[in-house]
Scaffold this active site. Structure first.
Site, PDB file in Angstrom:
ATOM      1  N   LYS A 565       7.361  96.528 -85.014  1.00  0.00           N
ATOM      2  CA  LYS A 565       6.062  96.208 -85.604  1.00  0.00           C
ATOM      3  C   LYS A 565       5.752  97.259 -86.653  1.00  0.00           C
ATOM      4  CE  LYS A 565       4.322  96.310 -81.570  1.00  0.00           C
ATOM      5  NZ  LYS A 565       3.294  96.001 -80.564  1.00  0.00           N
ATOM      6  N   LYS A 571      -0.587 101.883 -82.756  1.00  0.00           N
ATOM      7  CA  LYS A 571       0.432 101.066 -82.093  1.00  0.00           C
ATOM      8  C   LYS A 571       1.331 101.908 -81.178  1.00  0.00           C
ATOM      9  CE  LYS A 571       0.415  97.539 -85.724  1.00  0.00           C
ATOM     10  NZ  LYS A 571       0.084  96.330 -84.967  1.00  0.00           N
ATOM     11  N   LYS A 677       6.131  86.195 -79.629  1.00  0.00           N
ATOM     12  CA  LYS A 677       7.514  85.833 -79.977  1.00  0.00           C
ATOM     13  C   LYS A 677       8.489  86.372 -78.940  1.00  0.00           C
ATOM     14  CE  LYS A 677       5.951  86.235 -84.710  1.00  0.00           C
ATOM     15  NZ  LYS A 677       5.792  87.182 -85.829  1.00  0.00           N
TER      16      LYS A 677
END
Length: 849
Positions: A565, A571, A677
Site C-alpha cells: 500500500k 499505515k 482484494k
C-alpha cells in the site's frame, strides 16, 4: 442442378464483420490487418510491441461497436447520467480487462497461438498507466467497471496526465523516482475528440455590470485561457453490451506558437505559452512544497472540473431547453475534495454564463452534487490560501464568499449567539493567513455526504464533520467501498476463478454473494486439496517474479506475510518492521529456535516530498539486506521490498498472500480496498479495528480474523490522558531491544544515525501509537504462527475469507449509490446483428458540416 449449391442454400454461411466478429478465424484476420494497416509492419519486421498494438486495436474495434451503440441509446432515451469527477483513475492495463469483460479471452488466446505468438508476452507489453496514487484512483476504476457492468449511464471525468505517478526504483535501498512516460509509444485505447475542446479561464479580474433586464452581474476577464482536449477511453462492463467513456482532459495552449517572437529570434518565448499551458496536465500531483507547486495543483483541479462541467452543461442543453431539470438528468459525484471547486464553477456557469438567478442556480447545484469524503485526517482536507485563490480564480473566490455569507446567515438564524459554531462552519478559515476550506464547500453545496466504511462514516459524524452533521443529519450516509471481482479474481487469479465456476457456475462474477454456496465444501478434503494447490501455484508464480526482478530466493512453502500500500506513517509499515526485528533478535539470541518460516513482502510508493515515508522504505530495505544474509537466520525469515507497486503487480501479489497486513492506527484509515482484494483471494487478515477491517471481520467471522491493537476510542482516550511512548520503551524489553538494534547502526553500518529521525519521532511523539500497539501485535503474530502450523484450521480460514466477501464487490457499492444518492436506473444496450447488405453509412441529409 448442382447438389453442392442446394446444400449451400440450405446451410447459409455466416458472414462476420472483421471489425466486430468474434470467431477465431475473424479475430486472426483482424489482428493481421491491424498489424499491416495500423502499425505498418509485416511479421518478420514487427516487434512484440507492434503485435500488442495490433491486438489492442482488434479489441478496440469491438469495444467501439458497443461504445457507439451505448452512446446512441443514451442519446435517444435522454437518459440520466452519473458523472464521476476524480483527480485519479488508476485503471490498470486495459487489454486483459477488455478480454475478460468482452468474454473473448479464450478466443483471442487461440487466435494468437495459431498466429505463432504467446498472449501472455503480449499482455506484458502494455504499460500500466499510473494515473492515480493508490486507493482513491483504484476505487474510481472499480466503480467505472461496476457502472458499466450494471448498465448505468455514466462518464468518468479526470485528467490525462502526460506523466503519471512516478516509476519507483531502488538505489542503495532508497526510493528513487523516474518519470512514468506511459504515452511514449502511443495509447491504442483512447479516442481524441479535439472537436469537443473546452476553453478554461485563469487569473485576471472581474467587472460588475447590469444586464439588459437590470440584473446585477459579474464578468470575468481572464489573464489567460487554456484549451482542454478530451480523450475518451471505452470502459466495458462484464458480459453486457454497455461501454461507458472515461473522459480525460489534456491541457493545450490557446495559441501554441508566437510567430513574431520566433522571427525576432526569441525561440523560447515563441513557445512559452504552450509550455505553460501544457504543464497543467503534465504530472500527477506535482510536489506542492513550493508556492509554484501549490498554484499548479489548484490549476489542475480547476482545469479538469471546468472542462467537465462545461461538457456536462453542453450535453444537457443538447436535449433539454434549460438547466432547470439538470438534477433529473445528472448526478455529479465528487470523489474527495480535489474536485470540490466544482460547486463554485457550476454556480458561475449558471449565474454568469446561463443567466440564472442565484437562488435558482443554488437549488439546482445542491440537488445535483454529492460528495464522498475519503479521509479522517484534518490535514488531508484540502484548503487553499485565499491569496492564491484570488490570483488564480478571482471570480470563484467572489462566489465562495457569497455562498459563505448566505450559509452563515442561515447558521446564525438556526443557532443564534454561537459564534464558535459559525467560525468552525465557515468556508473561510480566519487565521493570520486566510484559507478556503474545500471540504466545507463540498458539504454545503451537496445534497449527500458519504463516508466509505461504517466506522469512517461514524467518525465523520462524531468528529471530522460533526458540525455539518448537526446541521444536516439527513445528508450523511455510509457507502462502504468495494472492488471489482472481474479484475481482482477472474483476471488476477484465473485458477481460483475457474475453480469457483466449476462448482457453482459463472453467475458469481456479477453476484459475488453467490460464493457463499461453496460453504458446504469448506471441510471437503478434495476441495481443500485443490484450494491448497491453487494457493501454492500462485505463491510459486510470485516467487519466480521476486527471483527474476530482485534476485531474492523465497520459499513458496513459507508463510507469505504481505503489506502492499502507499507508504505512510499512519499505515504503519514500520510496525511490521519492528516485528521482523523482534523475530530476528530472537534468532540471534537462540539460532536453534524453532520458528515458522516467513517471507515478509512489502510494496508501495512514498510521496517524493515525504521524508519520513522514504526513510521507512530505506529501513525496510536495510533490514532486508541484513536479515536475508545472516547465516543465523537460515532462511526462516526473508524480507522483500517489491519496487514500483502498481495494479499489474498487485494482480500477482494478492492471489499469493497467506497473511494480509492491515495494521493502520484505529481511526485513521477511511476504508482501504487492498484488504478486500487480499481476502477475496483467500488471505487471512491481521489488523486493527479500522476502516473496512471491521466489516471484513464481521463477514468472515471473528474466528477467521487476527485482531490486535487499540480501538479508535481507546486511541483518543490514551492521547487525552497524555500518551508517553518512552514508558512503553522502558517497560517492554523486546521493544527496547528492537529500537536499540536500529539505534546501534546494525542496519546502517557506517552511518548509525541514519534512522535517528524515525527513532526520535517514535520515542518522543509516536503520533500513530506504534509503541502502544507493539505487544498486542507481537502476541497476535504468535497466534498467526500457531494457526498456520495447524493446516486444516488455516485452510478453513482461508476458504471462508474468500467466499464470504460478497459484500465487498463494487457492484454492491454502486447499487447503493444508484438507489440512495444518484436515483439513476439501468439502460439496456442492444447490439444490431451485422448484415452485409446494410453495411455503410446512410445519412439522412447530405448537408452536414
Amino acid at each position: 442442378m448442382d447438389e453442392r449449391l442446394i446444400s449451400l442454400d440450405q446451410c447459409p454461411i455466416t458472414i462476420e464483420n472483421d471489425r466486430t466478429g468474434r470467431s477465431v478465424e475473424t479475430l486472426k484476420r483482424a489482428f493481421a490487418d491491424h498489424l499491416f494497416y495500423f502499425q505498418g509492419k509485416y511479421e518478420s519486421l514487427a516487434t512484440k510491441h507492434d503485435f500488442y498494438m495490433a491486438l489492442s486495436y482488434t479489441l478496440r474495434d469491438r469495444l467501439l461497436q458497443r461504445f457507439i451503440q451505448t452512446a446512441r441509446t443514451y442519446d435517444r432515451q435522454n437518459a440520466k447520467f452519473v458523472y464521476y469527477l476524480s483527480a485519479e483513475f488508476l485503471m490498470g492495463r486495459h487489454l486483459g480487462n477488455s478480454l475478460i469483460n468482452l468474454r473473448l479471452y479464450n478466443e483471442i488466446r487461440q487466435a494468437i497461438r495459431e498466429s505463432g505468438l504467446d498472449l501472455d508476452e503480449l499482455l506484458e507489453q502494455e504499460p500500466d498507466p499510473g494515473l492515480g496514487n493508490g486507493g482513491l484512483g483504484r476505487l474510481a476504476a472499480c466503480f467505472l467497471d461496476s457502472l458499466a457492468t450494471l448498465e448505468i449511464p455514466a462518464i468518468g471525468y479526470g485528467i490525462r496526465y502526460e506523466f503519471g505517478i512516478f516509476h519507483q526504483t531502488l538505489k542503495d535501498g532508497w526510493q528513487a523516482e523516474i518519470p512514468d512516460n506511459w504515452l511514449r509509444f502511443g495509447n491504442p485505447w483512447e479516442v481524441a475528440r479535439p472537436e469537443e475542446s473546452i476553453e478554461v479561464k485563469f487569473g485576471g479580474y472581474t467587472e460588475a455590470y447590469h444586464d439588459a433586464k437590470g440584473n446585477y452581474r459579474h464578468h470575468w476577464i481572464p489573464s489567460h485561457t487554456v484549451i482542454g482536449i478530451p480523450y475518451d477511453t471505452p470502459v466495458p462492463g462484464y458480459d453486457t453490451n454497455t461501454v461507458n467513456p472515461l473522459r480525460l482532459w489534456k491541457a493545450e495552449a490557446s495559441d501554441d506558437f508566437d510567430f513574431q517572437e520566433f522571427n525576432a529570434g526569441n525561440y523560447d518565448g515563441a513557445v512559452a505559452e504552450k509550455i505553460r499551458s501544457e504543464t497543467i496536465s503534465k504530472v500527477l500531483y506535482p510536489n506542492d512544497n513550493t508556492p509554484q507547486g501549490k498554484q499548479l495543483r489548484l490549476e489542475q483541479q480547476f482545469f479538469f472540473v471546468s472542462c467537465s462541467l462545461q461538457d456536462i452543461v453542453r450535453r444537457h442543453l443538447r436535449h433539454n431547453p434549460s438547466l432547470d431539470n439538470l438534477y433529473d438528468k445528472a448526478a455529479i459525484q465528487l470523489n474527495d475534495t480535489h474536485p470540490a471547486v466544482a460547486i463554485a464553477e457550476m454556480m458561475r456557469l449558471m449565474v454568469d454564463e446561463q443567466g440564472l438567478d442565484w437562488d435558482r442556480a443554488w437549488r439546482i447545484t445542491q440537488r445535483t452534487f454529492a460528495y464522498t469524503n475519503h479521509t479522517l485526517m484534518p490535514e488531508a482536507l484540502e484548503r487553499w490560501p485565499v491569496s492564491l485563490f484570488e490570483t488564480v480564480l478571482p471570480r470563484h473566490l467572489e462566489i465562495i464568499y457569497e455562498i459563505n455569507h448566505r450559509f452563515l446567515e442561515d447558521v446564525r438564524r438556526w443557532y443564534p449567539n454561537d459564534d464558535e459554531l459559525v467560525s468552525r462552519l465557515s468556508l473561510i478559515e480566519e487565521r493570520e493567513e486566510k484559507y478556503v476550506r474545500m471540504a466545507h464547500l463540498a458539504c454545503v453545496g451537496s445534497h449527500a455526504i458519504n463516508g466509505v466504511a461504517a466506522l469512517h462514516t461514524k467518525l465523520l459524524k462524531q468528529d471530522t464533520l460533526r458540525d455539518f452533521y448537526r446541521l444536516w443529519p439527513q445528508k450523511f450516509v455510509n457507502k462502504t467501498n468495494g472492488v471489482t471481482p472481474r479484475r481482482w479474481i477472474l483476471l488476477s487469479n484465473p485458477k481460483l476463478a475457474d475453480f469457483f465456476s466449476e462448482k457453482i457456475g459463472k453467475d458469481w462474477l456479477k453476484d459475488l454473494d453467490q460464493l457463499r454456496k461453496l460453504e458446504p465444501f469448506v471441510d471437503d478434503r478434495e476441495f481443500g486439496e485443490r484450494w491448497q494447490q491453487i494457493k501454492y501455484e500462485n505463491k510459486q508464480f510470485l516467487a519466480e517474479h521476486i527471483w527474476s526482478h530482485h534476485g531474492i530466493e523465497v520459499d513458496p512453502n513459507s508463510l507469505f506475510d504481505i503489506q502492499v500500500k502507499r507508504i505512510h506513517e499512519y499505515k504503519r509499515q514500520h510496525l511490521s518492521v519492528l516485528n521482523i526485528i523482534t523475530q530476528y533478535n530472537r534468532l540471534k539470541q537462540n539460532p536453534n529456535l524453532e520458528m515458522l518460516p516467513r517471507t515478509f513482502i512489502f510494496g508501495g510508493k512514498a510521496a517524493p516530498g515525504y521524508f519520513m515515508a522514504k526513510l521507512i522504505v530505506k529501513l525496510i530495505t536495510s533490514v532486508a539486506d541484513v536479515v536475508n544474509n545472516d547465516p543465523d537466520v537460515r532462511d526462516r525469515l526473508k524480507v522483500v521490498f517489491l519496487a514500483n507497486f502498481n495494479v499489474s503487480l498487485g494482480q500477482k501479489i494478492y492471489p499469493a498472500a497467506d497473511l494480509s497486513e492491515q495494521v493502520s492506527t484505529a481511526g485513521k484509515e477511511a476504508s482501504g480496498t487492498g484488504n478486500m482484494k487480499f481476502a477475496m483471494n483467500g488471505a487471512v487478515t491481521i489488523g486493527t479495528l479500522d476502516g473496512a477491517n471491521i466489516e471484513i471481520r464481521e463477514e468472515a467471522g471473528e474466528e477467521n480474523f487476527f485482531l490486535f491493537g487499540l480501538t479508535a476510542q481507546e486511541v483518543q482516550q490514551l492521547k487525552s490522558q497524555g500518551y508517553n511512548p518512552q514508558e512503553y520503551y522502558r517497560r517492554n524489553s523486546e521493544l527496547r531491544a528492537a529500537i536499540d538494534r536500529i539505534i546501534s547502526g546494525h542496519f546502517s553500518p557506517g552511518n548509525p544515525n541514519l534512522f535517528q529521525p524515525l527513532v526520535d519521532n517514535l520515542m518522543y511523539h509516536d503520533p500513530y501509537m506504534l509503541f502502544a500497539d507493539y505487544q498486542s501485535y507481537i502476541d497476535c503474530q504468535e497466534q498467526v504462527s500457531q494457526a498456520y502450523k495447524d493446516r486444516p484450521r488455516w485452510l478453513r480460514m482461508s476458504i471462508l475469507n474468500a467466499i464470504r466477501m460478497g459484500k465487498f464487490s463494487s457492484d454492491r457499492t454502486i447499487k447503493e449509490y444508484c438507489n440512495e444518492i444518484w436515483k439513476v436506473n439501468p439502460v439496456k444496450i442492444e447490439l444490431e446483428e451485422y448484415v452485409q447488405s446494410k453495411a455503410g453509412l446512410k445519412l439522412e441529409n447530405s448537408s452536414r458540416s
